[in-house]
Design a protein around this motif. Structure first.
Motif, PDB file in Angstrom:
ATOM      1  N   THR A   1       0.662  -0.786   0.012  1.00  0.00           N
ATOM      2  CA  THR A   1       0.160   0.328  -0.248  1.00  0.00           C
ATOM      3  C   THR A   1       0.810   1.053   0.175  1.00  0.00           C
ATOM      4  N   LEU A   2       1.588   1.088   0.803  1.00  0.00           N
ATOM      5  CA  LEU A   2       2.747   2.506   1.051  1.00  0.00           C
ATOM      6  C   LEU A   2       3.587   2.624  -0.418  1.00  0.00           C
ATOM      7  N   SER A   3       3.650   1.638  -1.002  1.00  0.00           N
ATOM      8  CA  SER A   3       4.159   1.620  -2.351  1.00  0.00           C
ATOM      9  C   SER A   3       4.143   2.234  -3.028  1.00  0.00           C
TER      10      SER A   3
ATOM     11  N   PRO B   1       2.727   6.914  -2.577  1.00  0.00           N
ATOM     12  CA  PRO B   1       3.827   7.494  -2.153  1.00  0.00           C
ATOM     13  C   PRO B   1       3.138   8.431  -1.412  1.00  0.00           C
ATOM     14  N   ASP B   2       2.232   9.200  -1.626  1.00  0.00           N
ATOM     15  CA  ASP B   2       1.756  10.450  -0.930  1.00  0.00           C
ATOM     16  C   ASP B   2       1.236  10.258   0.988  1.00  0.00           C
ATOM     17  N   LEU B   3       1.555   8.725   1.378  1.00  0.00           N
ATOM     18  CA  LEU B   3       1.164   8.527   2.338  1.00  0.00           C
ATOM     19  C   LEU B   3       3.007   8.062   3.060  1.00  0.00           C
ATOM     20  N   VAL B   4       3.609   8.346   2.268  1.00  0.00           N
ATOM     21  CA  VAL B   4       5.389   7.911   3.451  1.00  0.00           C
ATOM     22  C   VAL B   4       5.485   8.869   4.302  1.00  0.00           C
ATOM     23  N   SER B   5       5.215   9.876   3.833  1.00  0.00           N
ATOM     24  CA  SER B   5       5.620  11.070   4.604  1.00  0.00           C
ATOM     25  C   SER B   5       5.812  11.269   5.644  1.00  0.00           C
ATOM     26  N   VAL B   6       6.743  11.069   7.169  1.00  0.00           N
ATOM     27  CA  VAL B   6       6.478  11.012   8.316  1.00  0.00           C
ATOM     28  C   VAL B   6       5.783  11.965   8.977  1.00  0.00           C
ATOM     29  N   SER B   7       5.595  12.953   8.627  1.00  0.00           N
ATOM     30  CA  SER B   7       4.354  13.558   9.171  1.00  0.00           C
ATOM     31  C   SER B   7       2.661  13.205   8.630  1.00  0.00           C
ATOM     32  N   SER B   8       2.854  12.594   7.981  1.00  0.00           N
ATOM     33  CA  SER B   8       1.586  11.937   7.304  1.00  0.00           C
ATOM     34  C   SER B   8       0.443  11.480   8.360  1.00  0.00           C
ATOM     35  N   LEU B   9      -0.318  11.871   8.940  1.00  0.00           N
ATOM     36  CA  LEU B   9      -1.362  11.393  10.092  1.00  0.00           C
ATOM     37  C   LEU B   9      -1.449   9.708   9.468  1.00  0.00           C
TER      38      LEU B   9
ATOM     39  N   LEU C   1      -0.476   7.442   7.126  1.00  0.00           N
ATOM     40  CA  LEU C   1       0.459   6.467   7.553  1.00  0.00           C
ATOM     41  C   LEU C   1       1.045   6.189   9.086  1.00  0.00           C
ATOM     42  N   TRP C   2       0.883   7.137   9.573  1.00  0.00           N
ATOM     43  CA  TRP C   2       0.861   7.055  11.588  1.00  0.00           C
ATOM     44  C   TRP C   2      -0.592   5.851  11.969  1.00  0.00           C
TER      45      TRP C   2
ATOM     46  N   THR D   1      -0.723   2.496   9.925  1.00  0.00           N
ATOM     47  CA  THR D   1       1.097   1.501  11.269  1.00  0.00           C
ATOM     48  C   THR D   1      -0.524   1.366  11.917  1.00  0.00           C
ATOM     49  N   GLY D   2       0.394   2.048  12.927  1.00  0.00           N
ATOM     50  CA  GLY D   2      -0.984   2.156  14.206  1.00  0.00           C
ATOM     51  C   GLY D   2      -2.110   0.816  14.509  1.00  0.00           C
ATOM     52  N   VAL D   3      -2.643   0.683  13.016  1.00  0.00           N
ATOM     53  CA  VAL D   3      -3.156  -0.212  12.721  1.00  0.00           C
ATOM     54  C   VAL D   3      -3.314  -1.273  12.646  1.00  0.00           C
ATOM     55  N   LEU D   4      -2.133  -2.082  11.884  1.00  0.00           N
ATOM     56  CA  LEU D   4      -1.271  -2.740  11.470  1.00  0.00           C
ATOM     57  C   LEU D   4      -0.755  -2.894  12.844  1.00  0.00           C
ATOM     58  N   LEU D   5       0.170  -2.879  13.381  1.00  0.00           N
ATOM     59  CA  LEU D   5      -0.174  -3.283  15.094  1.00  0.00           C
ATOM     60  C   LEU D   5      -0.739  -3.980  15.737  1.00  0.00           C
ATOM     61  N   ALA D   6      -1.555  -2.816  16.183  1.00  0.00           N
ATOM     62  CA  ALA D   6      -2.948  -3.344  16.727  1.00  0.00           C
ATOM     63  C   ALA D   6      -3.649  -4.084  16.112  1.00  0.00           C
ATOM     64  N   GLY D   7      -3.487  -4.490  14.756  1.00  0.00           N
ATOM     65  CA  GLY D   7      -4.711  -5.474  14.298  1.00  0.00           C
ATOM     66  C   GLY D   7      -3.938  -7.205  14.096  1.00  0.00           C
ATOM     67  N   CYS D   8      -2.200  -6.836  14.045  1.00  0.00           N
ATOM     68  CA  CYS D   8      -1.542  -8.067  14.587  1.00  0.00           C
ATOM     69  C   CYS D   8      -1.620  -8.458  15.456  1.00  0.00           C
TER      70      CYS D   8
END
Length: 131
Positions: free
Chosen positions: A90-92, A95-103, A105-106, A109-116
């Motif tokens: 999805t991130l590849s 590319p508009d989501l890859v910015s570290v300041s992008s909410l 993205l965070w 990533t939180g959904v991925l960690l919580a879901g796993c």
């Protein structure tokens, strides 16, 4: 080779649940213009994604065969590799989501960690229920 079955099941569950999510939620509630607020993004994007990741992780964990289930590192890799690969795909593609300041993205990533984490906990609970 022990990962193949887990990953195949994880891919199948993730693809089917994401397809249902796109057809049921995105097409009807979100639309091509996207969501208008953080609350709408949470309800229509992130919570359904969380459910998809939990189900894919749980299914992959359940398909991971004995005795390799007892090795924590291998079991986590078997259960969580597919959702993590889905996140990287999805991130590849976005590319508009890859910015570290992008909410977004965070949040994803939180959904991925919580879901796993929730999928692995569900697997452990289910395993205890069977014993």
């Amino acid at each position: 080779m022990t990962f193949v079955r887990s990953w195949a099941v994880g891919v199948l569950v993730l693809v089917v649940t994401e397809y249902i999510q796109v057809k049921a939620v995105y097409d009807n509630a979100v639309g091509p213009e996207g969501v208008g607020s953080f609350g709408a993004a949470l309800v229509f994007v992130h919570i359904p994604n969380l459910l998809c990741v939990v189900l894919a992780t749980w299914a992959a964990a359940r398909a991971h065969p004995e005795p390799w289930r007892r090795t924590p590192g291998r079991h986590v890799a078997a259960a969580c590799a597919v959702p993590a690969a889905g996140q990287l795909l999805t991130l590849s593609l976005r590319p508009d989501l890859v910015s570290v300041s992008s909410l977004a993205l965070w949040m994803s990533t939180g959904v991925l960690l919580a879901g796993c984490s929730m999928g692995l906990l569900l697997d452990k609970w289910w395993e205890g229920r069977e014993a």
